[in-house]
Design a protein around this motif. Structure first.
Motif, PDB file in Angstrom:
ATOM      1  N   THR A   1      -7.498  -5.538  -1.270  1.00 34.18           N
ATOM      2  CA  THR A   1      -8.442  -6.194  -2.172  1.00 34.18           C
ATOM      3  C   THR A   1      -8.883  -5.232  -3.267  1.00 34.18           C
ATOM      4  O   THR A   1      -8.910  -5.570  -4.447  1.00 34.18           O
ATOM      5  N   LEU A   2      -9.218  -4.001  -2.859  1.00 36.73           N
ATOM      6  CA  LEU A   2      -9.601  -3.002  -3.859  1.00 36.73           C
ATOM      7  C   LEU A   2      -8.423  -2.680  -4.780  1.00 36.73           C
ATOM      8  O   LEU A   2      -8.579  -2.560  -5.990  1.00 36.73           O
ATOM      9  N   LEU A   3      -7.261  -2.556  -4.188  1.00 34.48           N
ATOM     10  CA  LEU A   3      -6.077  -2.199  -4.986  1.00 34.48           C
ATOM     11  C   LEU A   3      -5.815  -3.240  -6.068  1.00 34.48           C
ATOM     12  O   LEU A   3      -5.537  -2.900  -7.214  1.00 34.48           O
TER      13      LEU A   3
ATOM     14  N   ALA B   1      -9.029  -4.733   3.213  1.00 34.62           N
ATOM     15  CA  ALA B   1      -9.988  -4.058   2.324  1.00 34.62           C
ATOM     16  C   ALA B   1      -9.258  -3.265   1.244  1.00 34.62           C
ATOM     17  O   ALA B   1      -9.584  -3.348   0.057  1.00 34.62           O
ATOM     18  N   MET B   2      -8.265  -2.514   1.654  1.00 31.65           N
ATOM     19  CA  MET B   2      -7.576  -1.669   0.669  1.00 31.65           C
ATOM     20  C   MET B   2      -6.772  -2.516  -0.320  1.00 31.65           C
ATOM     21  O   MET B   2      -6.737  -2.211  -1.518  1.00 31.65           O
TER      22      MET B   2
ATOM     23  N   ARG C   1      -7.956  -5.380  -7.285  1.00 32.11           N
ATOM     24  CA  ARG C   1      -9.042  -5.370  -8.253  1.00 32.11           C
ATOM     25  C   ARG C   1      -8.804  -4.269  -9.279  1.00 32.11           C
ATOM     26  O   ARG C   1      -8.951  -4.474 -10.475  1.00 32.11           O
ATOM     27  N   GLU C   2      -8.394  -3.123  -8.788  1.00 34.71           N
ATOM     28  CA  GLU C   2      -8.115  -1.982  -9.662  1.00 34.71           C
ATOM     29  C   GLU C   2      -6.992  -2.329 -10.635  1.00 34.71           C
ATOM     30  O   GLU C   2      -7.068  -2.042 -11.802  1.00 34.71           O
TER      31      GLU C   2
ATOM     32  N   GLY D   1       3.416   1.810  -1.597  1.00 38.84           N
ATOM     33  CA  GLY D   1       4.150   1.991  -2.858  1.00 38.84           C
ATOM     34  C   GLY D   1       5.475   1.266  -2.887  1.00 38.84           C
ATOM     35  O   GLY D   1       6.479   1.840  -3.286  1.00 38.84           O
TER      36      GLY D   1
ATOM     37  N   LEU E   1       0.833  -1.212   0.000  1.00 43.97           N
ATOM     38  CA  LEU E   1       0.000   0.000   0.000  1.00 43.97           C
ATOM     39  C   LEU E   1       0.864   1.257   0.000  1.00 43.97           C
ATOM     40  O   LEU E   1       0.483   2.279  -0.569  1.00 43.97           O
TER      41      LEU E   1
ATOM     42  N   LYS F   1      -8.159  -4.408 -13.456  1.00 38.95           N
ATOM     43  CA  LYS F   1      -8.877  -3.560 -14.409  1.00 38.95           C
ATOM     44  C   LYS F   1      -7.896  -2.808 -15.297  1.00 38.95           C
ATOM     45  O   LYS F   1      -8.035  -2.774 -16.504  1.00 38.95           O
ATOM     46  N   GLU F   2      -6.882  -2.195 -14.649  1.00 35.32           N
ATOM     47  CA  GLU F   2      -5.887  -1.422 -15.406  1.00 35.32           C
ATOM     48  C   GLU F   2      -5.193  -2.311 -16.433  1.00 35.32           C
ATOM     49  O   GLU F   2      -4.997  -1.928 -17.570  1.00 35.32           O
TER      50      GLU F   2
END
Lengths: 328, 328
Positions: B314-316, B311-312, B318-319, B216, B214, B322-323
Motif C-alpha cells: 500500500t505504501l509502495l 502494508a508495504m 502510494r509512493e 523488485g 516488493l 506521488k512519483e
C-alpha cells in the motif's frame, strides 16, 4: 586553517590529536569536521569526491549552524598518511564487500586507537582480530545526514554519538575522544557496553530501514500512519529484542514503545537505507538484518519478519543491479 | 468473420450464444477470442485500445498457436450493446475503485448469465446483491498473458479455467459455458465449490504476487532460489490455508507443497501483479491480500505476513503515484 573555517565558538580547543577519517562521506565529513572544530588535526581518506574535497573541503549545512571543514590532508588511500594517527575513525558503510582491516592497515600504528563509527552489529570482530594490540572503540551515530553534492553535506536532525571500549569497559582513549566530540559540539555518551548499545540501535534500524526501502522510500511518518505497517514495525522490533536477549543483551522492557514514541515525535524522516537505495548505493542489509538473523539461528530464536524482509531486500537489490546493467 | 480469423480446427462450433466481454485487456481478449473460436458471437467492451481493436481486432501470439480475434462488436460502454447477452463475461481487474454492478448493469437482461473471470476472493457478493435474479458463475483463469501492445496479446503459459455456480452447485449455464470453453480449446474444469477454488488459487497468488512486486519484479524462480524467500512464501501460503479453513474452506493438506512443486516446474514466471506494477497499473492488493486479512480478523486467525506485505504494498503504490505526479 583557512579563514572560512568555523571554529566552535563555545568550546576552545582542548586537545589536538592527529585523526584520520577513513570513508569520508556524509558521516565522515560531518564528524571529522566536528572533531576539527575541537582542535584535532583531521585528515580524510576519500573514496569519492577526492578533487572537490581537496580543493574546497566540506560545506556543512547544519540545523545547529552551517560550518566549513577543511581537512588537514585529503588522501586517496590510508597508505598515503605518513605518521600513524592517534585515532583512526572508520565511517564507511557496513558492507560485506569492504575489507576494513585491509583498507586501514597501512595507516594503523602500534598506538593508533581504531574507532568504528558504523551501523549494524558484529562489525568489530574482524578489526579486533586483525589488530589485536590496538585499542578498539565501538561508536554509534544518531544523526540524519545527507550528501547533497560532492563536498556538501546537509545535517537534518540529531547528531549525538555513543562510544565505548570494545568489547566492553572504559579507557582513557574513550574519555579523550568523548571530550573531543563534546568540544566540537557533539553530544557524546560513553557506554561500557557498546555491544548492547548496538543492539538497542538495531531495534530501530532493523525495523524502519528495510520497510522504508520496500515500501517505496516511505518516511517514518508514512509508515507509522498505517496501522498494518505499524504492526509490522512492532513485530520486527520485538524480534530484535528477542534475539538480543538470547545473545546476552537484555534491552529495557520499554524498548519498543520508546522507539515508537521517539519516532512519532520526529519530523517525517527518510531512513539512510532508503537514501542509499534511492542513490543506487549498496544497502547495509547484512550488518542490519543478516547478522541479527544469524544470531537468531544460533540461539533458536525465530525471526520470520527479519528473514522475509532480508529475502525481499536481497532480491530487490539484485534486480536493481540487473536494471542498471540493462540501461547502461 | 474476416479471412484472417482462425476457427478452432479441432472443435467445430457447437453453440453460438451472444457473449459480451466487459474489460477486454489481455484476459478478455484471449478468452473472448477462444469463445469466438467455439462459435459464440463475442462482443467486447474496451476500457482501452478501443480504436485499435475496432479496426484490427486482437492478435494473439499463443504457445498453443497464434490466432486472431475480431469481436462481433467493439463497444465503449456496456450500454451500447443492444440486446442483453446470454453471457456477460467480466474480465476486469479486481479493484475496489471499479463498481462492476454499475459498469455492467446497462447490458444485463433478465436471462443474462454473469460470469466473473477475476482474481481474488469476496468478489461475487456485490454482483450477486445487485442482480439477485441472474445466474452468477464464478470463474478462475490459470494463465499467463501479457498485453504487449494495443490489440496484441502474448499467451505465455497455461490457459485452463475453473468455473462454478455461485455460491455453489451446478447448472446448465455452467455446463454450456464449459462446453464452449472446451470447444474453443480451453481446458475447463467445473467445480461445485467455486469459493473453495478461489481460496486454493489465492494460496499461490497471495504469496508470489506481493513478494514479486516488493522484491523488485522477481520471478518465481528467483524467489524460490533463495531459501529465506522460499520460507517467506511458505509462511504466507500457510496463513491463507489457515484463514481459508476458518472461513469454511478446508484445503488439502498438501496444498503448500503442491503449489511449491508446481511452481518449481514452471519456467521463470513474472507474476501478474509484478507486470501491473511495472506498467504502473493499480494492483489487486485488496482482492488478494486485504480480503484475506479481513477474513483472518473476523475469525481470529493471525496473518502477520499478509498484513506486513499488504502494508508495504500500500505504501509502495502510494509512493509510486506521488512519483508519477512529480515527473508529470
Amino acid at each position: 586553517m583557512p579563514a572560512h573555517d568555523t571554529p566552535n565558538p563555545k568550546n576552545p580547543p582542548v586537545d589536538s590529536p592527529a585523526i584520520l577519517v577513513v570513508g569520508s562521506g556524509a558521516v565522515g565529513g560531518f564528524y571529522g569536521g566536528k572533531l576539527a572544530r575541537a582542535g584535532a588535526r583531521v585528515a580524510t581518506v576519500q573514496r569519492s569526491d577526492f578533487e572537490v574535497i581537496r580543493q574546497r573541503g566540506f560545506a556543512i549545512e547544519s540545523i545547529d549552524g552551517d560550518f566549513h571543514f577543511t581537512p588537514h590532508e585529503v588522501l586517496r588511500h590510508a597508505g598515503e598518511y605518513t605518521t600513524p594517527p592517534e585515532y583512526l575513525l572508520v565511517t564507511l558503510k557496513s558492507l560485506p564487500e569492504l575489507d576494513i582491516p585491509a583498507l586501514i592497515r597501512p595507516a594503523v600504528g602500534p598506538g593508533t586507537v581504531i574507532v568504528l563509527l558504523q551501523n549494524g552489529i558484529d562489525i568489530e570482530e574482524p578489526v579486533a582480530r586483525a589488530f589485536p594490540e590496538n585499542t578498539l572503540i565501538s561508536a554509534l551515530a544518531f544523526v540524519c545526514l545527507q550528501r547533497i553534492a560532492p563536498g556538501r553535506i546537509r545535517h537534518l536532525c540529531f547528531g549525538r554519538v555513543t562510544i565505548g571500549l570494545y568489547p566492553s569497559g572504559a579507557s582513557e582513549s574513550v574519555q579523550r575522544l568523548a571530550r573531543l566530540f563534546q568540544a566540537g559540539g557533539v553530544p557524546c555518551q560513553i557506554t561500557e557496553q557498546p555491544l548492547a548499545a548496538r543492539w538497542a540501535k538495531l531495534v530501530w534500524n532493523a525495523a524502519f530501514n528495510p520497510v522504508s526501502v520496500l515500501a517505496g522510500h516511505a518516511t517514518t511518518t508514512e509508515m507509522l500512519a498505517m496501522p498494518a505497517c505499524e504492526q509490522l514495525i512492532i513485530k520486527i522490533m520485538k524480534e530484535i529484542v528477542d534475539v538480543a536477549r538470547a545473545a546476552g543483551h537484555e534491552l529495557p522492557e520499554s524498548t519498543v514503545a520508546d522507539n515508537l514514541r521517539a519516532t512519532r515525535r520526529m519530523e517525517p524522516y527518510l531512513t539512510s537505507m532508503a537514501l542509499d537505495h534511492m542513490a543506487n548505493r549498496p544497502l547495509e542489509s547484512e550488518a542490519i538484518l543478516g547478522a541479527a538473523i544469524r544470531h537468531g539461528e544460533r540461539h533458536g530464536i525465530p525471526t520470520p519478519c527479519l528473514s522475509g524482509l532480508y529475502a525481499m531486500l536481497t532480491l530487490l537489490t539484485r534486480e536493481r543491479s540487473k536494471e542498471t546493467k540493462t540501461t547502461v
